[in-house]
Design a protein around this motif. Structure first.
Motif, short mmCIF file in Angstrom:
data_model
loop_
_atom_site.label_atom_id
_atom_site.label_comp_id
_atom_site.label_asym_id
_atom_site.label_seq_id
_atom_site.Cartn_x
_atom_site.Cartn_y
_atom_site.Cartn_z
N GLY A 54 0.89 -1.06 0.04
CA GLY A 54 -0.01 -0.11 -0.06
C GLY A 54 0.81 1.30 0.01
N VAL A 55 1.84 1.04 0.58
CA VAL A 55 2.92 2.39 0.62
C VAL A 55 3.35 2.75 -0.83
N LEU A 56 3.61 1.58 -1.60
CA LEU A 56 4.11 1.83 -3.04
C LEU A 56 2.81 2.19 -3.90
N LEU A 57 2.02 1.81 -3.58
CA LEU A 57 0.53 2.04 -4.38
C LEU A 57 0.37 3.70 -4.22
N ALA A 58 0.53 3.90 -2.94
CA ALA A 58 0.17 5.64 -2.52
C ALA A 58 1.22 6.43 -3.36
N THR A 59 2.44 5.85 -3.42
CA THR A 59 3.58 6.51 -4.17
C THR A 59 3.16 6.64 -5.58
N GLY A 60 2.94 5.69 -6.36
CA GLY A 60 2.39 5.33 -7.75
C GLY A 60 1.15 6.10 -8.06
N ALA A 61 0.23 6.38 -7.07
CA ALA A 61 -0.96 7.09 -7.46
C ALA A 61 -0.87 8.41 -7.33
N ALA A 62 0.10 8.99 -6.66
CA ALA A 62 0.40 10.45 -6.74
C ALA A 62 1.06 10.79 -8.01
N VAL A 63 1.97 9.87 -8.40
CA VAL A 63 2.54 10.35 -9.58
C VAL A 63 1.81 10.03 -10.82
N LEU A 64 1.01 9.13 -10.84
CA LEU A 64 0.00 9.06 -12.06
C LEU A 64 -0.91 10.00 -12.09
N PHE A 65 -1.68 10.43 -10.77
CA PHE A 65 -2.88 11.02 -11.04
C PHE A 65 -2.81 12.75 -10.70
N VAL A 66 -1.69 12.98 -9.87
CA VAL A 66 -1.40 14.26 -9.56
C VAL A 66 -0.42 14.98 -10.67
N GLY A 67 0.78 14.19 -10.73
CA GLY A 67 1.62 14.87 -11.75
C GLY A 67 1.31 15.33 -12.88
N VAL A 121 2.33 9.44 2.91
CA VAL A 121 2.98 9.31 1.75
C VAL A 121 2.46 9.74 0.51
N LEU A 122 1.09 9.49 0.28
CA LEU A 122 0.23 10.09 -0.70
C LEU A 122 0.50 11.52 -0.91
N THR A 123 0.28 12.37 0.12
CA THR A 123 0.31 13.86 0.02
C THR A 123 1.63 14.30 -0.20
N LEU A 124 2.72 13.49 0.49
CA LEU A 124 4.19 13.88 0.38
C LEU A 124 4.62 13.73 -1.15
N ASN A 125 4.16 12.70 -1.90
CA ASN A 125 4.34 12.43 -3.01
C ASN A 125 3.65 13.30 -4.06
N ALA A 126 2.43 13.97 -3.70
CA ALA A 126 1.69 14.91 -4.43
C ALA A 126 2.52 16.14 -4.42
N TYR A 396 7.58 11.67 -16.80
CA TYR A 396 7.88 10.84 -15.47
C TYR A 396 6.73 9.82 -15.44
N PRO A 397 5.19 10.30 -15.20
CA PRO A 397 4.17 9.66 -15.16
C PRO A 397 4.20 8.59 -16.00
N VAL A 398 4.65 8.62 -17.40
CA VAL A 398 4.40 7.75 -18.41
C VAL A 398 5.38 6.59 -18.04
N THR A 399 6.76 6.90 -17.98
CA THR A 399 7.62 5.95 -17.67
C THR A 399 7.41 5.30 -16.17
N GLN A 400 6.68 5.81 -15.23
CA GLN A 400 6.18 5.46 -14.01
C GLN A 400 5.14 4.18 -14.19
N LEU A 401 4.45 4.61 -15.24
CA LEU A 401 3.16 3.46 -15.54
C LEU A 401 3.91 2.33 -16.15
N ALA A 402 4.88 2.47 -17.19
CA ALA A 402 5.47 1.48 -17.78
C ALA A 402 6.20 0.77 -16.85
N SER A 403 6.82 1.12 -15.90
CA SER A 403 7.44 0.46 -14.82
C SER A 403 6.33 -0.35 -14.20
N MET A 404 5.46 0.29 -13.75
CA MET A 404 4.50 -0.84 -12.88
C MET A 404 3.99 -1.83 -13.84
#
Length: 497
Positions: A54-67, A121-126, A396-404
């Motif tokens: 869940g920690v990692l998902l919170a990180t990815g969610a911020a990158v994909l949806f806020v970024g 974690v989500l807000t920090l990454n946002a 960055y979000p595109v490459t993050q999504l590709a990595s996931m």
């Protein structure tokens, strides 16, 4: 005369100092948080792995949806002010979590603790999605010339690698002897240091948007002193009409950024090769623990040495990248790095011993870090000043999504479709994990071939080469790069690029 400890220039040194302290704080914080969730909150529970994920998902969610949307605001706002506000927000968040962590564990239900961790974690990454593109734009103004920008990226990569070598070994003793609160407080103090370092930057010409949509300067947006060399001729000609179309508000500016990105052959090529490379490399981070224990026949308690070897290789690659880019250019460093990294990943898939595997991974990380470093000046050169935030917020979000997706796909293949694969060709034996690694290496090689053919010459980001593998055409006039004589968002989202 510049001080001997100056890196590139004084203001970049100040920015780097804040990053170095903050990266170490982030490494301690991220490792401590994962350990605390796994060994304290979820100790002995069957859902412990899901709680950590869940920690990692919170990180990815911020990158994909806020970024993606954060880039629009970064392009509107003063970049230095954006970075300072981001550090204030992140520091306050960590201080709040630190204060709550002084409560006994049984004072709150486990679900509430987990919700607090995920929300933090989500807000920090946002907040990091605003900090990262703003820092990207500031470095573009502080550091000019392809070689110096590669040096800056290399220094940042080496700093991050060093932080992740030093930080995790400190995290466990700090957690189990001093307590969670002190690891959190250390990270909060690191944000304060970063804030003070950013405040000390003095000579930056202007970090405000390059041109306001309603001013006459829109027709000539490339007059800022330190940004002219970054814009290729074809890029500059597209800026004015795109700015005019951005008047419709947030959605209009976001759409204009996407349109700018899509119209740049150079940016499209960069993101495509990054995506291909991520699909090739994603398997390594997901399956390497199983490869190490099954194929390399090493004990699980020795697995940390793999991270150390890769960290040392990353430091060497990052520190050498600036010199390599200066000699052969960022474009050649990128495609050669991809070809060599892919070939070494295939070679790693054939290893059967601990020493050989560690050695190959060490060597593999050197060109991998070099190509990551070389892509920084290429991305800077292709992004017009008024679009830098949105360019980063797309890339960055595109490459993050590709990595996931690569991580999910490789895990699914290894546990289902290829689970029972076994055989030999001549003297070569193969199984599910090494087969996936070999195919992944071929994907990386394919991205290198694509980079060789698709990326324009380094002289001007918007100008094509004379042909694949041919001589590079220099950019006209002042837009030519510095002559060459013949450089993770992590779990708490601090920029390490």
């Amino acid at each position: 005369m510049s001080p001997r400890l100056t890196l590139i220039n004084r203001d970049y040194t100040r920015l780097w100092t804040g990053q170095a302290v903050s990266s170490l704080g982030d490494a301690v914080f991220s490792t401590t948080l994962v350990l605390w969730v796994a060994t304290v909150l979820a100790e002995g529970r069957t859902w412990a792995p899901a709680a950590v994920s869940g920690v990692l998902l919170a990180t990815g969610a911020a990158v994909l949806f806020v970024g993606p949307l954060a880039g629009v605001f970064v392009d509107r706002w003063d970049k230095i002010a954006t970075m300072l506000r981001s550090e204030v927000v992140r520091g306050v968040l960590v201080v709040v979590l630190t204060t709550v962590s002084f409560l006994p564990i049984d004072a709150l239900p486990i679900g509430v603790w987990l919700a607090l961790v995920y929300a933090t974690v989500l807000t920090l990454n946002a907040a990091s999605q605003f900090f990262t593109p703003a820092r990207f734009a500031v470095i573009a103004d502080l550091v000019t010339g392809e070689a110096d920008r590669a040096r800056a990226a290399g220094i940042a990569q080496a700093t991050s690698q060093t932080a992740w070598i030093i930080g995790p070994p400190l995290a466990a003793p700090l957690l189990f002897t001093a307590g969670l609160q002190w690891a959190l407080l250390f990270n909060a103090l690191s944000y304060a240091v970063s804030y003070l370092a950013i405040r000390s930057i003095r000579t930056l010409p202007s970090t405000k948007p390059a041109a306001a949509p309603d001013t006459a300067s829109e027709s000539a947006p490339n007059t800022t002193p330190n940004t002219a060399p970054d814009i290729a001729p074809s890029t500059a000609s597209d800026t004015a009409p795109e700015s005019a179309r951005s008047r419709s508000g947030l959605l209009g500016e976001f759409t204009a950024g996407l349109r700018f990105f899509a119209r740049s052959r150079f940016l499209v090529a960069l993101v495509l090769l990054a995506v291909i490379g991520q699909f090739g490399l994603g398997a390594l981070s997901t399956l390497n623990i199983f490869f190490a224990t099954d194929n390399l026949h090493m004990s699980a308690h020795l697995y940390g040495y793999i991270g150390t070897a890769m960290g040392l290789g990353g430091i060497i690659g990052a520190l050498c990248a600036g010199r390599v880019v200066q000699r052969i250019g960022a474009r050649r460093t990128t495609w050669i790095g991809l070809l060599v990294s892919g070939a070494l990943l295939v070679a790693y898939s054939r290893q059967t011993g601990f020493i050989g595997g560690i050695a190959v991974l060490f060597v593999f990380t050197v060109p991998l870090t070099m190509l990551n470093t070389a892509m920084a000046p290429l991305l800077l050169a292709a992004a017009a000043p008024e679009y830098r935030g949105r360019v980063v917020a797309v890339f960055y979000p595109v490459t993050q999504l590709a990595s996931m997706l690569a991580a999910v796909l490789s895990g699914w293949l290894a546990s289902s479709v290829l689970r029972d694969v076994a055989g030999s060709v001549g003297s070569l034996r193969f199984g599910p994990i090494d087969t996936i690694f070999a195919v992944s290496g071929l994907f990386v090689v394919a991205s290198g071939v694509y980079a060789w053919r698709a990326l324009p010459g380094t002289g001007s980001a918007g100008q094509p080469d004379a042909g694949p593998g041919g001589a590079e055409e220099p950019g006209p006039g002042p837009e030519k790069a510095t002559p060459v004589p013949r450089r993770r968002p992590d779990a708490v989202g601090h920029d390490v690029t």
